[in-house]
Scaffold this motif. Structure first.
Motif, PDB file in Angstrom:
ATOM      1  N   LEU A 128      13.644 -41.753 -15.399  1.00  9.51           N
ATOM      2  CA  LEU A 128      13.085 -43.394 -14.759  1.00  9.51           C
ATOM      3  C   LEU A 128      11.764 -43.063 -15.022  1.00  9.51           C
ATOM      4  CD1 LEU A 128      15.533 -45.695 -13.467  1.00  9.51           C
ATOM      5  CD2 LEU A 128      14.807 -45.276 -16.139  1.00  9.51           C
ATOM      6  N   LEU A 129      10.488 -43.644 -15.766  1.00  5.30           N
ATOM      7  CA  LEU A 129       9.673 -43.004 -15.073  1.00  5.30           C
ATOM      8  C   LEU A 129       8.683 -44.194 -13.722  1.00  5.30           C
ATOM      9  CD1 LEU A 129       9.776 -41.719 -17.970  1.00  5.30           C
ATOM     10  CD2 LEU A 129       7.750 -42.033 -18.529  1.00  5.30           C
ATOM     11  N   ALA A 130       7.993 -43.969 -13.441  1.00  2.00           N
ATOM     12  CA  ALA A 130       7.044 -44.504 -12.236  1.00  2.00           C
ATOM     13  C   ALA A 130       5.710 -44.139 -11.823  1.00  2.00           C
ATOM     14  CB  ALA A 130       8.245 -44.112 -10.837  1.00  2.00           C
ATOM     15  N   CYS A 131       4.976 -45.290 -11.251  1.00  2.00           N
ATOM     16  CA  CYS A 131       4.099 -44.929 -11.476  1.00  2.00           C
ATOM     17  C   CYS A 131       3.844 -43.039 -10.104  1.00  2.00           C
ATOM     18  CB  CYS A 131       3.199 -45.476  -9.929  1.00  2.00           C
ATOM     19  SG  CYS A 131       1.780 -45.098  -8.816  1.00  2.00           S
ATOM     20  N   ALA A 132       3.135 -42.264 -10.362  1.00  2.00           N
ATOM     21  CA  ALA A 132       3.084 -41.400  -9.419  1.00  2.00           C
ATOM     22  C   ALA A 132       2.664 -40.849  -8.018  1.00  2.00           C
ATOM     23  CB  ALA A 132       2.461 -39.717 -10.335  1.00  2.00           C
ATOM     24  N   GLU A 133       1.636 -42.190  -7.895  1.00  2.00           N
ATOM     25  CA  GLU A 133       1.245 -42.357  -6.453  1.00  2.00           C
ATOM     26  C   GLU A 133       2.096 -43.294  -5.221  1.00  2.00           C
ATOM     27  OE1 GLU A 133      -3.265 -42.595  -5.581  1.00  2.00           O
ATOM     28  OE2 GLU A 133      -3.449 -42.311  -7.813  1.00  2.00           O
ATOM     29  N   CYS A 134       2.189 -44.182  -5.621  1.00  2.00           N
ATOM     30  CA  CYS A 134       3.171 -44.958  -5.084  1.00  2.00           C
ATOM     31  C   CYS A 134       4.402 -45.122  -5.596  1.00  2.00           C
ATOM     32  CB  CYS A 134       2.063 -46.583  -4.774  1.00  2.00           C
ATOM     33  SG  CYS A 134       2.404 -47.741  -6.353  1.00  2.00           S
ATOM     34  N   ASP A 135       4.957 -45.000  -6.606  1.00  2.00           N
ATOM     35  CA  ASP A 135       6.041 -44.235  -6.377  1.00  2.00           C
ATOM     36  C   ASP A 135       7.118 -46.347  -6.630  1.00  2.00           C
ATOM     37  OD1 ASP A 135       7.403 -42.166  -6.469  1.00  2.00           O
ATOM     38  OD2 ASP A 135       7.674 -42.018  -4.481  1.00  2.00           O
ATOM     39  N   LEU A 136       5.514 -47.152  -7.762  1.00  2.00           N
ATOM     40  CA  LEU A 136       6.690 -47.821  -8.531  1.00  2.00           C
ATOM     41  C   LEU A 136       6.941 -47.811  -9.659  1.00  2.00           C
ATOM     42  CD1 LEU A 136       6.386 -51.347  -8.095  1.00  2.00           C
ATOM     43  CD2 LEU A 136       4.651 -51.142  -9.163  1.00  2.00           C
ATOM     44  N   GLY A 137       8.454 -48.352 -10.080  1.00  2.00           N
ATOM     45  CA  GLY A 137       9.339 -48.053 -11.103  1.00  2.00           C
ATOM     46  C   GLY A 137       9.909 -48.857 -10.809  1.00  2.00           C
ATOM     47  N   PRO A 138      11.085 -48.511 -12.448  1.00  2.00           N
ATOM     48  CA  PRO A 138      10.882 -48.080 -13.118  1.00  2.00           C
ATOM     49  C   PRO A 138      10.107 -49.111 -13.790  1.00  2.00           C
ATOM     50  CG  PRO A 138      12.965 -48.894 -13.829  1.00  2.00           C
ATOM     51  CD  PRO A 138      12.104 -49.220 -12.231  1.00  2.00           C
ATOM     52  N   LEU A 139       9.127 -47.693 -15.049  1.00  2.00           N
ATOM     53  CA  LEU A 139       8.032 -49.042 -15.601  1.00  2.00           C
ATOM     54  C   LEU A 139       8.288 -48.200 -17.533  1.00  2.00           C
ATOM     55  CD1 LEU A 139       4.756 -47.198 -13.945  1.00  2.00           C
ATOM     56  CD2 LEU A 139       5.765 -49.550 -13.504  1.00  2.00           C
TER      57      LEU A 139
END
Ligand SMILES: [Zn+2]
Length: 165
Positions: A128-139
């Motif tokens: 699963l892909l997520a924001c690399a900075e704040c970990d928000l996901g899954p995108l």
């Protein structure tokens, strides 16, 4: 990891963060955020969290594809208002397709391979892909070891209107 960190540091020192405009703020939805002809992303894709806005993908890199939806989270995970729920397969939804490797991204984070949260077309494990900075996901998602990376159009912000501000 160090590449992402370096990019994050560079971005942090380069002025105000871009505001992520949600897909829902565009009257014509995906038509308004894709370029004519090639159907690539017209704007940079950003983390949808205001105050983060980390650049995920530069404009023109992703290809707009309508395809069978993929459910990315288990049913017992509370939904995040920043991450609209996607239709159930086999309904279609819109995605940005990025190939052939993660170097195409400006910043992206990957989960460990997950099993059976979701059925990928080939039955392989998903990352699963997520924001690399704040970990928000899954995108978005990719198959383990795959060359296709799929970002849900409704789960990223768009860097539009910067010129007029
Ligand atoms: Zn973020």
């Amino acid at each position: 990891m160090s590449d992402n960190l370096w990019a994050a540091l560079q971005q942090a020192s380069s002025g105000p963060r871009p505001y992520p405009h949600p897909l829902s703020s565009f009257a014509n939805g995906v038509q308004d955020v894709s370029s004519d002809g090639e159907s690539t992303n017209k704007y940079d894709l950003l983390c949808p969290r205001g105050g983060c806005g980390s650049v995920i993908l530069k404009q023109g890199v992703g290809k707009l594809i309508e395809r069978e939806s993929v459910k990315m989270e288990p049913p017992d995970v509370p939904s995040n208002p920043l991450l609209p729920s996607l239709p159930e397969s086999p309904e279609q939804s819109h995605w940005w397709l990025i190939t052939p490797n993660p170097m195409q991204f400006e910043n992206i984070g990957f989960s460990r391979p997950v099993e059976s949260l979701s059925v990928s077309p080939s039955g392989k494990k998903l990352k699963l892909l997520a924001c690399a900075e704040c970990d928000l996901g899954p995108l978005g998602w990719s198959e383990e070891g795959g060359t296709e990376f799929w970002i849900a159009c409704s789960r990223v912000g768009y860097r539009s209107g910067e010129a007029s501000s």
